[in-house]
Design a protein around this motif. Structure first.
Motif, mmCIF file in Angstrom:
data_model
loop_
_atom_site.group_PDB
_atom_site.id
_atom_site.type_symbol
_atom_site.label_atom_id
_atom_site.label_comp_id
_atom_site.label_asym_id
_atom_site.label_seq_id
_atom_site.Cartn_x
_atom_site.Cartn_y
_atom_site.Cartn_z
ATOM 1 N N MET A 1 66.557 48.114 72.911
ATOM 2 C CA MET A 1 67.983 47.923 72.655
ATOM 3 C C MET A 1 68.167 46.802 71.640
ATOM 4 N N THR A 2 68.967 47.055 70.607
ATOM 5 C CA THR A 2 69.199 46.054 69.569
ATOM 6 C C THR A 2 70.193 45.003 70.065
ATOM 7 N N ALA A 3 70.299 43.905 69.304
ATOM 8 C CA ALA A 3 71.257 42.854 69.655
ATOM 9 C C ALA A 3 72.676 43.402 69.629
ATOM 10 N N ALA A 4 72.965 44.286 68.674
ATOM 11 C CA ALA A 4 74.300 44.882 68.587
ATOM 12 C C ALA A 4 74.597 45.753 69.807
ATOM 13 N N GLN A 5 73.609 46.485 70.252
ATOM 14 C CA GLN A 5 73.795 47.335 71.431
ATOM 15 C C GLN A 5 73.978 46.500 72.694
ATOM 16 N N ARG A 6 73.260 45.400 72.786
ATOM 17 C CA ARG A 6 73.423 44.512 73.946
ATOM 18 C C ARG A 6 74.815 43.897 73.963
ATOM 19 N N GLU A 7 75.290 43.512 72.798
ATOM 20 C CA GLU A 7 76.622 42.915 72.729
ATOM 21 C C GLU A 7 77.710 43.942 73.029
ATOM 22 N N ARG A 8 77.497 45.164 72.604
ATOM 23 C CA ARG A 8 78.431 46.255 72.921
ATOM 24 C C ARG A 8 78.518 46.441 74.443
ATOM 25 N N ALA A 9 77.362 46.482 75.091
ATOM 26 C CA ALA A 9 77.334 46.668 76.535
ATOM 27 C C ALA A 9 78.005 45.499 77.250
ATOM 28 N N ALA A 10 77.778 44.285 76.749
ATOM 29 C CA ALA A 10 78.389 43.103 77.362
ATOM 30 C C ALA A 10 79.898 43.123 77.197
ATOM 31 N N LEU A 34 92.829 46.745 72.128
ATOM 32 C CA LEU A 34 91.577 46.412 71.448
ATOM 33 C C LEU A 34 90.548 47.513 71.634
ATOM 34 N N ALA A 35 90.460 48.061 72.835
ATOM 35 C CA ALA A 35 89.524 49.162 73.092
ATOM 36 C C ALA A 35 89.860 50.361 72.206
ATOM 37 N N ALA A 36 91.150 50.666 72.075
ATOM 38 C CA ALA A 36 91.560 51.784 71.221
ATOM 39 C C ALA A 36 91.182 51.515 69.765
ATOM 40 N N HIS A 37 91.331 50.284 69.327
ATOM 41 C CA HIS A 37 90.938 49.920 67.956
ATOM 42 C C HIS A 37 89.460 50.219 67.724
ATOM 43 N N LEU A 38 88.612 49.839 68.671
ATOM 44 C CA LEU A 38 87.173 50.055 68.513
ATOM 45 C C LEU A 38 86.832 51.541 68.498
ATOM 46 N N VAL A 39 87.491 52.321 69.346
ATOM 47 C CA VAL A 39 87.253 53.768 69.386
ATOM 48 C C VAL A 39 87.692 54.416 68.079
ATOM 49 N N VAL A 40 88.872 54.045 67.594
ATOM 50 C CA VAL A 40 89.399 54.630 66.348
ATOM 51 C C VAL A 40 88.551 54.199 65.155
ATOM 52 N N ARG A 41 88.145 52.947 65.136
ATOM 53 C CA ARG A 41 87.336 52.428 64.020
ATOM 54 C C ARG A 41 86.073 53.245 63.832
ATOM 55 N N GLU A 42 85.415 53.616 64.925
ATOM 56 C CA GLU A 42 84.147 54.331 64.820
ATOM 57 C C GLU A 42 84.301 55.842 64.791
ATOM 58 N N SER A 82 79.178 54.399 74.655
ATOM 59 C CA SER A 82 78.259 55.431 74.151
ATOM 60 C C SER A 82 77.885 55.214 72.689
ATOM 61 N N GLY A 83 78.578 54.321 72.011
ATOM 62 C CA GLY A 83 78.247 54.037 70.620
ATOM 63 C C GLY A 83 78.957 54.956 69.651
ATOM 64 N N PRO A 84 78.744 54.757 68.361
ATOM 65 C CA PRO A 84 79.409 55.569 67.345
ATOM 66 C C PRO A 84 79.040 57.050 67.468
ATOM 67 N N PRO A 85 79.995 57.949 67.186
ATOM 68 C CA PRO A 85 79.682 59.382 67.187
ATOM 69 C C PRO A 85 78.585 59.696 66.164
ATOM 70 N N LEU A 86 77.903 60.816 66.347
ATOM 71 C CA LEU A 86 76.795 61.183 65.464
ATOM 72 C C LEU A 86 77.231 61.316 64.012
ATOM 73 N N ILE A 92 74.437 54.901 61.833
ATOM 74 C CA ILE A 92 73.272 54.412 61.097
ATOM 75 C C ILE A 92 73.379 52.908 60.858
ATOM 76 N N LEU A 93 74.594 52.441 60.585
ATOM 77 C CA LEU A 93 74.810 51.048 60.219
ATOM 78 C C LEU A 93 75.060 50.141 61.412
ATOM 79 N N ASP A 94 74.907 50.663 62.617
ATOM 80 C CA ASP A 94 75.275 49.921 63.825
ATOM 81 C C ASP A 94 74.726 48.501 63.877
ATOM 82 N N PRO A 95 73.433 48.266 63.641
ATOM 83 C CA PRO A 95 72.912 46.900 63.757
ATOM 84 C C PRO A 95 73.556 45.922 62.776
ATOM 85 N N VAL A 96 73.990 46.443 61.616
ATOM 86 C CA VAL A 96 74.568 45.579 60.580
ATOM 87 C C VAL A 96 76.087 45.499 60.704
#
Length: 207
Positions: A1-10, A34-42, A82-86, A92-96
Motif C-alpha cells: 500500500m502506498t503512502a497515498a493509499q494509506r492516507e486515503r484509508a485514514a 467534502l466527500a462529494a467533492h472527492l468523489v466528483v474530482r476522481e 475504493s480509489g479512482p475509477p479505472l 495512474i497518477l494516484d501516488p502523485v
C-alpha cells in the motif's frame, strides 16, 4: 500500500467516525460536502476544468452539490475508499496527484474539531508530502506580499518565493503544505514583521 493509499484509508476512517454533518476547514462544507467533492474530482472528469478555472466553477459546484444530496453517506465513503475509477487518470497518477489531496482534506476534517493536535507521521508519508513542495509553493505564493522563505526546523530551505520584505516560515513539511494550501490551523513559526505576517496570512494561498 502506498503512502497515498494509506492516507486515503485514514481519511475515510476519520470521516466515518465524525459522521456526515461534521464541520471542515473548507468554508461552510460539511464532511458530506467534502466527500462529494472527492468523489466528483476522481469520477466526473467533465467537472475537472472547474476546479482550476473560475468561469467553469459553477458547473463543478452544481454537480458536487447534486452528488452530495443524492448519494448515501456510506456509499460516498465506499467510493472514496475504493480509489479512482479505472477510467480516471487519477488511477495512474494516484501516488502523485492524490497524496497531498488526501492529507490536506484529512486535516480539513481533523483540525475543524475541537482540541485537534498534529498527527505523528511516518517518514515515508512526510517525504511524499514534501516532494512537491517547491513547485507548489511557487504556484500558491506567487502573489504573496513578501519574499517568503519556507524552512524545516533543521534549517533546510524548502523554497523561497516572492519579492519584497523577508518573511521566514518554519515547520515540518506537512505543516508548510497546509499553510501554502490556504489553511491557517497549522503549527508553524513566523519570523518577520507582525504586519507582514498578517498580510501574508490574509493573502490568497492555494490553487
Amino acid at each position: 500500500m502506498t503512502a497515498a493509499q494509506r492516507e486515503r484509508a485514514a481519511l475515510v476512517e476519520t470521516m466515518r467516525t465524525v459522521g456526515p454533518d461534521a464541520p471542515t476547514l473548507c468554508g461552510d462544507w460539511t464532511t458530506r460536502d467534502l466527500a462529494a467533492h472527492l468523489v466528483v474530482r476522481e469520477g466526473r472528469l467533465d467537472t475537472t476544468p472547474g476546479i482550476a478555472v473560475p468561469f467553469l466553477a459553477g458547473y463543478t459546484e452544481k454537480v458536487r452539490s447534486q452528488v452530495a444530496q443524492s448519494t448515501d453517506w456510506d456509499e460516498l465513503l465506499d467510493k472514496i475508499a475504493s480509489g479512482p475509477p479505472l477510467y480516471s487518470p487519477f488511477k495512474i497518477l494516484d501516488p502523485v496527484a492524490n497524496m497531498g489531496e488526501m492529507y490536506i482534506h484529512h486535516e480539513d476534517v481533523r483540525r475543524a474539531q475541537t482540541g485537534w493536535e498534529p498527527r505523528p507521521l511516518d517518514d515515508a508519508t512526510v517525504k511524499a508530502l514534501g516532494r512537491g513542495l517547491p513547485i507548489m509553493a511557487r504556484l500558491t505564493l506567487a502573489k504573496a506580499p513578501a519574499r517568503v522563505s519556507l524552512r524545516m526546523p533543521d534549517g533546510k530551505t524548502l523554497a523561497t518565493v516572492g519579492r519584497g520584505s523577508e518573511l521566514t516560515v518554519t515547520g515540518e513539511p506537512q505543516e508548510v503544505l497546509l499553510f501554502i494550501s490556504g489553511r491557517d490551523a497549522v503549527r508553524l513559526e513566523f519570523d518577520g514583521d507582525a504586519a507582514l505576517v498578517d498580510a501574508v496570512r490574509a493573502s490568497r494561498r492555494g490553487l
